[in-house]
Design an enzyme around this catalytic site. Structure first.
Site, PDB file in Angstrom:
ATOM      1  N   HIS A   6      33.931  -0.322  24.533  1.00 28.42           N
ATOM      2  CA  HIS A   6      35.098   0.080  23.751  1.00 28.42           C
ATOM      3  C   HIS A   6      34.685   1.158  22.743  1.00 28.42           C
ATOM      4  O   HIS A   6      33.657   1.004  22.062  1.00 28.42           O
ATOM      5  CB  HIS A   6      35.641  -1.102  22.942  1.00 28.42           C
ATOM      6  CG  HIS A   6      36.213  -2.225  23.753  1.00 28.42           C
ATOM      7  ND1 HIS A   6      37.562  -2.364  23.981  1.00 28.42           N
ATOM      8  CD2 HIS A   6      35.621  -3.278  24.393  1.00 28.42           C
ATOM      9  CE1 HIS A   6      37.783  -3.457  24.704  1.00 28.42           C
ATOM     10  NE2 HIS A   6      36.618  -4.031  24.969  1.00 28.42           N
TER      11      HIS A   6
ATOM     12  N   HIS B 226      32.188  -2.458  30.389  1.00 33.23           N
ATOM     13  CA  HIS B 226      32.928  -1.407  29.682  1.00 33.23           C
ATOM     14  C   HIS B 226      32.542  -1.415  28.217  1.00 33.23           C
ATOM     15  O   HIS B 226      32.318  -2.473  27.626  1.00 33.23           O
ATOM     16  CB  HIS B 226      34.443  -1.584  29.844  1.00 33.23           C
ATOM     17  CG  HIS B 226      34.945  -2.941  29.453  1.00 33.23           C
ATOM     18  ND1 HIS B 226      34.863  -4.034  30.289  1.00 33.23           N
ATOM     19  CD2 HIS B 226      35.527  -3.395  28.322  1.00 33.23           C
ATOM     20  CE1 HIS B 226      35.374  -5.086  29.698  1.00 33.23           C
ATOM     21  NE2 HIS B 226      35.777  -4.730  28.484  1.00 33.23           N
TER      22      HIS B 226
HETATM   23  P1  5GP Z   1      37.447  -6.988  27.049  1.00 36.30           P
HETATM   24  O1  5GP Z   1      38.375  -8.008  26.455  1.00 36.30           O
HETATM   25  O2  5GP Z   1      37.014  -7.405  28.446  1.00 36.30           O
HETATM   26  O3  5GP Z   1      36.306  -6.589  26.164  1.00 36.30           O
HETATM   27  O4  5GP Z   1      38.308  -5.669  27.179  1.00 36.30           O
HETATM   28  C1  5GP Z   1      39.129  -5.407  28.264  1.00 36.30           C
HETATM   29  C2  5GP Z   1      40.072  -4.307  27.839  1.00 36.30           C
HETATM   30  O5  5GP Z   1      40.651  -3.756  29.008  1.00 36.30           O
HETATM   31  C3  5GP Z   1      41.207  -4.786  26.944  1.00 36.30           C
HETATM   32  O6  5GP Z   1      41.173  -4.088  25.713  1.00 36.30           O
HETATM   33  C4  5GP Z   1      42.464  -4.463  27.769  1.00 36.30           C
HETATM   34  O7  5GP Z   1      43.511  -3.983  26.966  1.00 36.30           O
HETATM   35  C5  5GP Z   1      41.986  -3.409  28.741  1.00 36.30           C
HETATM   36  N1  5GP Z   1      42.666  -3.399  30.018  1.00 36.30           N
HETATM   37  C6  5GP Z   1      42.969  -4.486  30.793  1.00 36.30           C
HETATM   38  N2  5GP Z   1      43.578  -4.082  31.932  1.00 36.30           N
HETATM   39  C7  5GP Z   1      43.647  -2.719  31.880  1.00 36.30           C
HETATM   40  C8  5GP Z   1      44.184  -1.739  32.775  1.00 36.30           C
HETATM   41  O8  5GP Z   1      44.708  -2.014  33.845  1.00 36.30           O
HETATM   42  N3  5GP Z   1      44.079  -0.440  32.371  1.00 36.30           N
HETATM   43  C9  5GP Z   1      43.493  -0.077  31.193  1.00 36.30           C
HETATM   44  N4  5GP Z   1      43.460   1.227  30.897  1.00 36.30           N
HETATM   45  N5  5GP Z   1      42.990  -0.984  30.319  1.00 36.30           N
HETATM   46  C10 5GP Z   1      43.069  -2.289  30.666  1.00 36.30           C
END
Ligand code: 5GP
Ligand code: ZN
Length: 140
Positions: free
Chosen positions: A105, A103
């Site tokens: 951001h 993903h």
């Molecule tokens: P990472 O820390 O892996 O770069 O980012 C993961 C992101 O996914 C975090 O910002 C978190 O808030 C978001 N996230 C986690 N679970 C969910 C979910 O069920 N739905 C959505 N829309 N975002 C999520």
């Protein structure tokens, strides 16, 4: 590798099994609001097919994800009044990756430095969120 990973939350969002505030969708790419936003409009852009992270995603799909991230960043600037955007992706846990589905951001920044305080997990019906989605969509 299987198209979807049964234990992956973003695969479940891609299959419409879990609700998300979707901003953009095509055959291969999906974008939706982050549930724990760092700012108003904080979005995530994902491939629909499961790949663990940026480093393990085939180039053609990776490029399509970034194309959509660029469009959303432009829409944030034009529609939401952002004055800057962070585009970032974390690869593997030591680098802060918490969801193991690639993903990107897209985090709009504002003059006020505003941090959007609402945790959507507690406020899934927050009346502001559909309005934010609409502004971004209208500017894509
Ligand atoms: P990472 O820390 O892996 O770069 O980012 C993961 C992101 O996914 C975090 O910002 C978190 O808030 C978001 N996230 C986690 N679970 C969910 C979910 O069920 N739905 C959505 N829309 N975002 C999520
Ligand atoms: Zn997945």
């Amino acid at each position: 590798m299987a198209k979807y990973d049964a234990n992956c939350i973003f695969c479940q969002i891609a299959q419409d099994k879990i609700k998300a505030y979707k901003i953009y969708e095509d055959d291969q790419v999906l974008a939706f609001l982050d549930t724990n936003p760092k700012s108003m409009g904080h979005a995530l852009v994902i491939p629909k097919v499961h790949h663990d992270n940026f480093l393990t995603t085939p180039k053609d799909i990776m490029h399509k994800v970034y194309d959509v991230a660029q469009k959303i960043g432009q829409a944030d600037m034009n529609g939401l009044g952002a004055v800057g955007i962070n585009i970032l992706t974390n690869c593997y846990e030591p680098a802060g990756q918490s969801v193991m589905h690639f993903h990107v951001h897209v985090i709009p920044r504002y003059l006020t430095g505003e941090r959007y305080q609402i945790d959507m997990k507690e406020n899934l019906d927050d009346k502001n969120l559909p309005a934010i989605v609409k502004v971004i969509k209208d500017n894509l």
